[in-house]
Design a protein around this motif. Structure first.
Motif, mmCIF file in Angstrom:
data_model
loop_
_atom_site.group_PDB
_atom_site.id
_atom_site.type_symbol
_atom_site.label_atom_id
_atom_site.label_comp_id
_atom_site.label_asym_id
_atom_site.label_seq_id
_atom_site.Cartn_x
_atom_site.Cartn_y
_atom_site.Cartn_z
ATOM 1 N N ASP A 83 0.786 -1.229 0.103
ATOM 2 C CA ASP A 83 -0.011 -0.080 0.132
ATOM 3 C C ASP A 83 0.833 1.353 -0.109
ATOM 4 N N HIS A 84 1.895 1.181 1.044
ATOM 5 C CA HIS A 84 2.736 2.462 0.917
ATOM 6 C C HIS A 84 3.519 2.695 -0.200
ATOM 7 N N ALA A 85 3.967 1.456 -0.993
ATOM 8 C CA ALA A 85 4.814 1.840 -2.321
ATOM 9 C C ALA A 85 3.940 2.256 -3.448
ATOM 10 N N VAL A 86 2.543 1.854 -3.436
ATOM 11 C CA VAL A 86 1.658 2.409 -4.278
ATOM 12 C C VAL A 86 1.584 3.682 -3.982
ATOM 13 N N ARG A 87 1.132 4.258 -2.956
ATOM 14 C CA ARG A 87 1.043 5.418 -2.636
ATOM 15 C C ARG A 87 2.124 6.262 -2.718
ATOM 16 N N ARG A 88 3.354 5.772 -2.994
ATOM 17 C CA ARG A 88 4.332 6.698 -3.380
ATOM 18 C C ARG A 88 4.775 6.624 -4.810
ATOM 19 N N GLY A 89 3.761 6.133 -5.350
ATOM 20 C CA GLY A 89 4.014 6.392 -6.891
ATOM 21 C C GLY A 89 4.833 5.184 -7.602
ATOM 22 N N LEU A 90 5.128 4.367 -6.781
ATOM 23 C CA LEU A 90 5.840 3.161 -7.479
ATOM 24 C C LEU A 90 5.024 2.165 -8.185
ATOM 25 N N SER A 91 5.435 1.523 -9.305
ATOM 26 C CA SER A 91 4.749 0.365 -9.930
ATOM 27 C C SER A 91 5.180 -0.750 -9.354
ATOM 28 N N VAL A 92 4.205 -1.420 -8.512
ATOM 29 C CA VAL A 92 4.488 -2.289 -7.659
ATOM 30 C C VAL A 92 4.133 -3.904 -8.482
ATOM 31 N N ASN A 93 5.079 -4.704 -8.198
ATOM 32 C CA ASN A 93 4.915 -6.213 -8.524
ATOM 33 C C ASN A 93 5.148 -7.156 -7.399
ATOM 34 N N VAL A 94 4.178 -8.200 -7.321
ATOM 35 C CA VAL A 94 4.402 -9.129 -6.282
ATOM 36 C C VAL A 94 4.834 -10.599 -6.939
ATOM 37 N N GLY A 95 5.889 -11.168 -6.509
ATOM 38 C CA GLY A 95 6.260 -12.470 -7.002
ATOM 39 C C GLY A 95 5.953 -13.312 -5.924
ATOM 40 N N SER A 96 5.092 -14.456 -6.303
ATOM 41 C CA SER A 96 4.585 -15.477 -5.443
ATOM 42 C C SER A 96 4.505 -16.923 -6.174
ATOM 43 N N ASN A 97 4.529 -17.843 -5.159
ATOM 44 C CA ASN A 97 4.385 -19.344 -5.592
ATOM 45 C C ASN A 97 3.101 -19.701 -5.797
ATOM 46 N N GLY A 98 2.122 -18.486 -5.162
ATOM 47 C CA GLY A 98 0.694 -18.737 -5.670
ATOM 48 C C GLY A 98 -0.047 -19.488 -4.513
ATOM 49 N N SER A 99 0.883 -19.988 -3.624
ATOM 50 C CA SER A 99 0.147 -20.848 -2.612
ATOM 51 C C SER A 99 -0.855 -19.982 -1.371
ATOM 52 N N CYS A 100 -0.417 -18.693 -1.401
ATOM 53 C CA CYS A 100 -1.179 -17.928 -0.409
ATOM 54 C C CYS A 100 -2.312 -17.064 -1.000
ATOM 55 N N ILE A 101 -2.569 -17.251 -2.200
ATOM 56 C CA ILE A 101 -3.296 -16.353 -2.970
ATOM 57 C C ILE A 101 -4.846 -16.920 -2.958
ATOM 58 N N ASN A 102 -5.301 -16.892 -1.899
ATOM 59 C CA ASN A 102 -6.911 -17.394 -2.129
ATOM 60 C C ASN A 102 -7.588 -16.038 -2.388
ATOM 61 N N ASP A 103 -8.984 -16.247 -2.364
ATOM 62 C CA ASP A 103 -10.058 -15.312 -2.779
ATOM 63 C C ASP A 103 -9.583 -13.867 -2.059
ATOM 64 N N ARG A 104 -9.606 -13.811 -0.879
ATOM 65 C CA ARG A 104 -9.423 -12.985 -0.056
ATOM 66 C C ARG A 104 -8.325 -12.038 -0.584
ATOM 67 N N ASN A 105 -7.001 -12.768 -0.688
ATOM 68 C CA ASN A 105 -5.753 -12.047 -1.065
ATOM 69 C C ASN A 105 -5.842 -11.633 -2.659
ATOM 70 N N ALA A 106 -6.288 -12.194 -3.191
ATOM 71 C CA ALA A 106 -6.589 -11.864 -4.721
ATOM 72 C C ALA A 106 -7.194 -10.519 -4.656
ATOM 73 N N GLU A 107 -8.346 -10.410 -3.891
ATOM 74 C CA GLU A 107 -9.179 -9.230 -3.766
ATOM 75 C C GLU A 107 -8.159 -8.174 -3.295
ATOM 76 N N ARG A 108 -7.458 -8.340 -2.455
ATOM 77 C CA ARG A 108 -6.610 -7.319 -1.355
ATOM 78 C C ARG A 108 -5.316 -6.980 -2.558
ATOM 79 N N LEU A 109 -4.921 -7.738 -3.293
ATOM 80 C CA LEU A 109 -4.008 -7.269 -4.444
ATOM 81 C C LEU A 109 -4.867 -6.409 -5.263
ATOM 82 N N LYS A 110 -5.809 -6.697 -5.813
ATOM 83 C CA LYS A 110 -6.537 -5.901 -6.734
ATOM 84 C C LYS A 110 -6.941 -4.467 -5.932
#
Length: 357
Positions: A83-110
């Protein structure tokens, strides 16, 4: 701390910074460059220090910040940092193995406004992917994560790293990524670093075969999905007109890596420490490092098969591979097929210049 050298304005700030916010991970990948795992708990910055680090990157002019690990979504403050990085104007990428991306976290990332999420796939075959990851069911979770993120409208990049075990699976991974609705697929070179052994490294002719395949796929999938790569040697395969745009190895030039405690290295595969951000400040580290200056100059500093090569400007050889085989980040590149390195240090070698965002 290295002595100061004159600042080169061409490299005033890296374009892309990969920050391993944690080395804790639920997988134990054979080819993990950071040697992360379930029992790894490296020192990490507290939240105020981490937020200050983001401020320093933004103030320096960094454009892209990639949160990686380990598994970054296992860091308790990952939403605050993103959140802080996005607010500071950085283009943010998250690299993941996918195991923690449930519906809730997918919504949060969006909702947080990430630019993209990179999900790694080592093969189109579940058994091969899970074997690499040493995490049963990881393939199914990775595919499900891609599908969830696509449904949320989050840009998805599928990451693939070719090794002696899976290098023939690249084409099938490209097709799988397209069928899942991914926006891009990215090829990252394999470097013997961290937990990764030399036995997993492709021979130069095999590496060229893989890169040729990806260059061809870029044209085939144009308009459907981006096909990208992160390998300095691709500049040897594209047209002469395209070569003029290439800068080759981006270590210390276009990219940098930050460890969980704020230590900086020139790239994710190169463990050579430049300094520590909380102690020294990012701006000073980036400007003053003699090693980074030599990476930027190349001529007169890079040696071996790379130092005498006509492609020194557009390729420069992989500095991390050079280090992995010789202990010298300015040595020649033993993975090169154009100007083969014949030396004792290469005797153990096994038989797009884009960014993954």
């Amino acid at each position: 701390m290295e002595a100061s050298v004159p600042r080169v304005t061409e490299f005033a700030a890296p374009l892309y910074v990969a920050w391993e916010i944690t080395h804790h991970c639920n997988a134990r990948c054979f080819h993990c460059y950071s040697a992360s795992g379930p029992d790894v708990h490296s020192p990490e910055l507290d939240l105020p220090s981490a937020l200050n680090l983001i401020d320093q990157l933004a103030d320096a002019g960094v454009l892209v910040l990639a949160f990686s690990g380990g598994e970054p979504l296992m860091h308790r403050h990952w939403p605050d940092l993103v959140d802080h990085a996005v607010r500071r104007g950085l283009s943010v990428n998250v690299g993941s193995n996918g195991s923690c991306i449930n519906d809730r976290n997918a919504e949060r990332l969006k909702a947080l406004g990430v630019k993209s999420v990179t999900i790694s796939l080592d093969s189109h075959r579940p058994e091969t992917h899970d074997y690499f990851r040493q995490l049963p069911g990881c393939y199914e979770r990775a595919v499900a994560a891609i599908e969830r993120l696509v449904a949320q409208g989050v840009r998805v990049v599928v990451g693939f790293t070719p090794t002696t075990i899976n290098w023939r699976d690249g084409r099938s991974v490209i097709e799988l990524a397209a069928s899942l609705g991914a926006d891009a697929v990215n090829l990252s070179e394999y470097v013997p670093a961290g937990r990764g052994s030399r036995e997993l490294a492709l021979a130069p002719h095999q590496l060229r075969t893989v890169l040729d395949e990806w260059v061809a796929a870029r044209e085939e999938f144009k308009g459907r999905m981006e096909v990208m790569w992160h390998d300095c040697r691709v500049g040897l395969l594209v047209t002469e007109e395209e070569q003029r745009k290439y800068v080759g190895c981006g270590a210390g030039r276009l990219i940098a890596r930050i460890m969980p405690d704020g230590t900086v290295t020139p790239c994710v595969f190169l463990p050579t420490e430049i300094g520590n951000i909380p102690a020294d400040g990012f701006r000073h580290l980036w400007d003053a490092s003699q090693l980074l200056q030599r990476f930027r100059d190349r001529q007169g500093h890079v040696t071996g098969n790379c130092g005498s090569c006509s492609h020194l400007r557009t390729c420069g050889g992989c500095r991390a591979v050079a280090y992995a085989y010789s202990g010298d980040p300015l040595a020649g590149d033993p993975h090169c097929w154009v100007n083969t390195l014949m030396s004792e240090s290469a005797s153990g070698l096994a038989g797009g210049e884009g960014l993954p965002v």
